[in-house]
Scaffold this motif. Structure first.
Motif, PDB file in Angstrom:
ATOM      1  N   CYS A  79       0.869  -1.178   0.000  1.00  0.00           N
ATOM      2  CA  CYS A  79       0.000   0.000   0.000  1.00  0.00           C
ATOM      3  C   CYS A  79       0.909   1.232   0.000  1.00  0.00           C
ATOM      4  CB  CYS A  79      -0.868  -0.031   1.254  1.00  0.00           C
ATOM      5  SG  CYS A  79      -1.724   1.500   1.600  1.00  0.00           S
ATOM      6  N   CYS A 108       0.564   2.938   3.915  1.00  0.00           N
ATOM      7  CA  CYS A 108       1.084   2.293   5.127  1.00  0.00           C
ATOM      8  C   CYS A 108       2.225   1.314   4.837  1.00  0.00           C
ATOM      9  CB  CYS A 108      -0.033   1.587   5.880  1.00  0.00           C
ATOM     10  SG  CYS A 108      -0.721   0.156   5.016  1.00  0.00           S
ATOM     11  N   CYS A 153      -6.787  -0.706   0.696  1.00  0.00           N
ATOM     12  CA  CYS A 153      -5.898  -1.372   1.643  1.00  0.00           C
ATOM     13  C   CYS A 153      -6.744  -1.914   2.793  1.00  0.00           C
ATOM     14  CB  CYS A 153      -4.864  -0.374   2.163  1.00  0.00           C
ATOM     15  SG  CYS A 153      -3.805  -1.057   3.443  1.00  0.00           S
TER      16      CYS A 153
HETATM   17 ZN   LIG Z   1      -2.503   0.801   3.692  1.00  0.00          ZN
END
Ligand SMILES: [Zn+2]
Length: 118
Positions: free
Chosen positions: A4, A7, A28
């Motif tokens: 992602c 993150c 995500c």
């Molecule tokens: Zn994420």
């Protein structure tokens, strides 16, 4: 799995990455952020595939060989999937997603308008 862009967790599978767009981003499962391959990149990979298929078509006509057609198609599909695999995901903001959805629906309506007059 792909990371992602928000993150950096590996939460996005290949089918979701491949089918992602600004109007339908890959979400995500950890942070909920939407991401997609840039439109210019995705369109370029598709156009590149057609560019690869063109010499295949000439080779098929020249050599009268079905095997060349299959080989060219396999090479093109492999190249397209490899480019999709290597493509970077970018974050799709909520406002960008709404605008992309509106644009997609407008494009669908624009495609339907000619059928009303035929
Ligand atoms: Zn994420």
């Amino acid at each position: 799995m792909y990371s992602c862009p928000v993150c950096s967790e590996k939460t996005i599978g290949f089918p979701r990455k491949w089918l992602s767009s600004s109007s339908n981003p890959a979400m995500c499962s950890r942070c909920g952020a939407g991401s997609a391959i840039r439109v210019a990149d995705a369109a370029g990979y598709l156009a590149g595939s057609f560019v690869l298929l063109t010499p295949t078509g000439f080779a098929v006509v020249w050599l009268h060989s079905f095997l060349v057609a299959v080989l060219g198609l396999v090479v093109t599909v492999c190249w397209y999937l490899w480019r999709q695999h290597k493509a970077t995901l970018v974050v799709v903001a909520e406002s960008e997603q709404r605008t992309a959805k509106r644009s997609a629906w407008l494009a669908v309506l624009a495609c339907l308008v000619p059928s009303l007059f035929s």
